[in-house]
Structure formats: structure tokens, C-alpha cells
Design an enzyme around this catalytic site. Sequence first.
Site, PDB file in Angstrom:
ATOM      1  N   HIS A   1      22.758   5.527  24.090  1.00 18.84           N
ATOM      2  CA  HIS A   1      22.064   4.649  23.141  1.00 18.84           C
ATOM      3  C   HIS A   1      22.608   3.235  23.169  1.00 18.84           C
ATOM      4  O   HIS A   1      21.999   2.339  22.588  1.00 18.84           O
ATOM      5  CB  HIS A   1      22.189   5.219  21.720  1.00 18.84           C
ATOM      6  CG  HIS A   1      21.341   6.437  21.523  1.00 18.84           C
ATOM      7  ND1 HIS A   1      20.137   6.418  20.864  1.00 18.84           N
ATOM      8  CD2 HIS A   1      21.510   7.708  21.946  1.00 18.84           C
ATOM      9  CE1 HIS A   1      19.602   7.631  20.879  1.00 18.84           C
ATOM     10  NE2 HIS A   1      20.418   8.433  21.531  1.00 18.84           N
TER      11      HIS A   1
ATOM     12  N   ASP B   1      23.253  -5.280  22.609  1.00 22.66           N
ATOM     13  CA  ASP B   1      22.758  -4.123  21.874  1.00 22.66           C
ATOM     14  C   ASP B   1      21.991  -3.219  22.816  1.00 22.66           C
ATOM     15  O   ASP B   1      21.327  -3.709  23.735  1.00 22.66           O
ATOM     16  CB  ASP B   1      21.802  -4.601  20.762  1.00 22.66           C
ATOM     17  CG  ASP B   1      21.885  -3.713  19.525  1.00 22.66           C
ATOM     18  OD1 ASP B   1      22.306  -2.553  19.653  1.00 22.66           O
ATOM     19  OD2 ASP B   1      21.526  -4.192  18.434  1.00 22.66           O
TER      20      ASP B   1
HETATM   21  O1  F6P Z   1      24.096   2.679  18.198  1.00 25.73           O
HETATM   22  C1  F6P Z   1      24.994   3.682  18.493  1.00 25.73           C
HETATM   23  C2  F6P Z   1      25.253   4.569  17.314  1.00 25.73           C
HETATM   24  O2  F6P Z   1      26.125   5.612  17.660  1.00 25.73           O
HETATM   25  C3  F6P Z   1      23.992   5.167  16.754  1.00 25.73           C
HETATM   26  O3  F6P Z   1      23.606   6.267  17.491  1.00 25.73           O
HETATM   27  C4  F6P Z   1      24.401   5.436  15.342  1.00 25.73           C
HETATM   28  O4  F6P Z   1      23.323   5.540  14.485  1.00 25.73           O
HETATM   29  C5  F6P Z   1      25.239   4.240  15.015  1.00 25.73           C
HETATM   30  O5  F6P Z   1      25.843   3.860  16.239  1.00 25.73           O
HETATM   31  C6  F6P Z   1      26.223   4.530  13.891  1.00 25.73           C
HETATM   32  O6  F6P Z   1      27.475   4.838  14.351  1.00 25.73           O
HETATM   33  P1  F6P Z   1      28.548   5.731  13.601  1.00 25.73           P
HETATM   34  O7  F6P Z   1      28.105   7.145  13.791  1.00 25.73           O
HETATM   35  O8  F6P Z   1      29.834   5.425  14.272  1.00 25.73           O
HETATM   36  O9  F6P Z   1      28.512   5.326  12.157  1.00 25.73           O
END
Ligand code: F6P
Length: 471
Positions: free
Chosen positions: A153, A361
Site C-alpha cells: 500500500h 504517498d
Molecule cells: O498507508 C499504510 C497504512 O498501513 C494503511 O494501510 C493504514 O491504514 C495506515 O497506514 C495506518 O497505519 P497504522 O496501522 O500504523 O496506524
Amino acid sequence: MSRIVIVSNRTPGKGPAAGGLAVALRKVLGEREGFWFGWSGKLAEHPAQEARFEDIDGLKVAQIDLTRDDHHAYYAGFSNSILWPSFHLRLDLATIESHWYEGYRRVNQQFARALLPLLQPDDIVWVHDYHLIPLASELRQLGARNRIGFYLHIPFPTTDALYAIPHHEDLMRDLSRYDLIGMQARRDVAAFTEFAEHQAPSTFGGHQVRAIDFSRTEVEAFPIGSDPQAFARLAVSPAATKMIHRMKRSLGEQRLILGVDRLDYSKGLPQRVEAYEKLLANNARLRRAVHLLQVAPPSRDTIKEYQETSDTLDAMCGRVMGHFAEPDWQPLTYVKRAYGQPSLAGLYRLARVGLVTPLRDGMNLVAHEFVGAQDPEDPGVLVLSRFAGAAEIFPDALLVNPFDTDETAEALRIALDMPLDERQERWRALMDAALEHNVDDWALGFLTRLAPSPMDKTSHTRDFLYLASVA
Ligand code: F6P
């Protein structure tokens, strides 16, 4: 039809979600048999050997607990203090403590051991994100023969940044154990290909080199999307309308510039506030006529670099307030909390400008959601970083270099002055792109490629050979 097993660090929870992943994948599992597997969010004294199943809003979710030490090394350590900054090209913010790798590996092994007994032979396993790069290797080591796909992602790093990551050879070898790797953007596939095709010599001299064989792994861009039609409906829902009225009462005639991001250094928030400061400095006529609302729910706040970003942003917002605020006018509002999707949809619809300016991003679903929520008769303008994956999808946004705050300030001015017909024309093109790249087609595209029916099966294998040092 085969079952789908989704694996990610976090499993879907209740309440407002800060990221778009949960929202996107919940929909996939709502329509196919299978379950979601991941960390329970709980810490235990001993690592859980078996997963517990739970029904979360109609979804079957299997979860395991981690120990505090493992979780720290795996999540705050290797994943978010090494992989995250490196993949976002912020080596200056990386903390390289290579022992965290052991915890990262251990948690991936724990995931594999707890998941394997739950798998049926023709289940399709879809692993998500950088926390779980080694999972296919670990599952295969335990005997899994399933089709296993991986979706990243976040952006794939440049070769140099990858070399800065401890054990990057192992991680690349782990990637070669997947049948399919999906990336957000063509840019990411190009970076991966660059790495796979042009290997640097081994880091330490004197080691033998061994080829990593990527010929059984397909790598392709599958840009994720949102559900723009659902956002369009949400934006006129009672909850969104309530938020719009509430905001209109406080805004009066001021036009709203809106940013919505997790509080993360990759989002370019200080640069964004600086660009806004320049907008006000360069255009006195806009003072009292605009208002910046930045919504930034805190995340990963046990990590020093995140606390520092938060402090920097506090100071920047204070500076702009001190410089421009008057007893009866405030130039900005900075809200450090998460809102549910209906309220956000209302804010997006009300905004004249959606300011989405990450320094780097993977995709950025806020850009998609902003587009989906607009009023076709009177749409807002998307100012978008050219370093978000979304820039490949949305060339009709005002694309900016977020490091160049003069350019972003000027894009803001152009957006605020943009005549209605141009706003409508740009929005139509953006909405068409958002519809074309919707989340349903994204999931279907990935899953069809991962497990094509015999009729569809064509060979897409690539001949990536990676020469890695063998310690
Ligand atoms: O963008 C990457 C990501 O891991 C997303 O999949 C997720 O929603 C976001 O970052 C939040 O991250 P964390 O789980 O570390 O709060």
C-alpha cells in the site's frame, strides 16, 4: 469459487478508521467466502499459538495476540522506524536498529503458524502491506501450496533507499515467494524492476552471489481506488448535511481549504501550512475570505519522529495564527482527532479546495474521496502532490511539488480563483477517473490475476534475476 483469506497487521475494527485500507477490504470480504486474519490489537505475556475467531459487523475475523516485546520490534521498530521511512525516502528519519528484524521475522512466523491450520488447499491468500513481507516465505516453509498475493500500500523505494534497510536481501527473496505482487503506481513497479534488473554488488566483499529468481512472480501496478458513488451518496446524507450546516455557521462567507491526513511526516503537513502562510502573505485580499481546516488524527505516537512532526505542526499553526489572526478572524483550525466517514464526506463537499500534498504517498484515498463527495454543480478543486500515487490517476488536479511551498501557495490561489466552468470540467474528468479506478474493480483485478480461471490463464511471468550476496 475459492475462499479469500485477507491478511493484514490490523484487522477491521469498529469506530472511525484513519486509513482507507479497512474500508476498501471490508467490502471485498462482504462479497466472497473467507475470513480476515491479523493482529488482535492485544498484547499478551506469551505469543498466541492459535487464532480466535470473532464476528465483527458480519465479517469473520481471526486474530492473534502478540507479546509486547515482539510487537514493539515488529511494528514500532522494523515496520515503522525502518521500512516506513525508507520506503518513503526519509532515510534521515529512519532509526536503524537491525535487531528489530528478529522480532519482525518472529511475528511473521507466528502469523504463519497460526494461519496455516486455518487454510484449505484452494484458498487464495491476499497479504497486505510492509508489515508482512516475509509471510509467504514462512507459510511456504510450513508447506502451504496456495496461491499467495501481496499488495504494497505504500510506495516501493528507490534502489539506494532499499540498500539502507537491514536484511534487504532476505526481504527481496521473501517477495519472490509470492505469486503476484501488486503495487500502487507504475512508478513503484519501475523502482522494483530497476532493483531486480540492476543489482549492486554485495554490501560486504568476499561473499558468493546467488540469484533470486523472480520468474514465478508477477509484479504489476493495481492502483487502489475508493467507492466514489458511495461517497457521493454519503456527502448528502443527514450526518454530512449536519456537518455542513455546522461548518457554514462558523465559516460564513469564508471559503474552506481542507486537509485530512493521518499525522505522519510523509504527509507534508508543515510544508502545507507554510504554503498557506505564503498564500495569505502574498494575497492580502484573501485574508478573512478563506479558512484552512486541517484534520490530522495522531498515529504511531510512541515513535519519536511522529511526536516531533506533531510538535513542528503545532508550532507552524501557532506561527500562522500569531501572524494573521485577528480578534474576529482565525486563519486556520487544526483538529487532532479522527472523524467518521459521513462527517468527512460533508467536509469534503463543503470545501472549495481539497489540499492533498504528501511528500510521498502510495495512493492517497483522501484525494479519491474528496472527488467523490463533490457537488457536480459547484465542485471544489483538488490540489494534489505529484508524489502521491493518485497523481498518475488524476492529471486533471492541480499538481504541485509539495516541497516547493511557493508553487503550492500559487496553486491554492489559482484554485480559489478558478471559474465555475473550469472547476466543473476538471471535476468531471477527475470523477470519471475515480469511477474507472474504483475499489471493486481494484480488488477484482488483483484477485482475478492472482487466481485466474483456467480459461483466463496466460503466462505473465517475468524474468527478474536479482543477484544478492549470501552471507
Ligand atoms: O498507508 C499504510 C497504512 O498501513 C494503511 O494501510 C493504514 O491504514 C495506515 O497506514 C495506518 O497505519 P497504522 O496501522 O500504523 O496506524
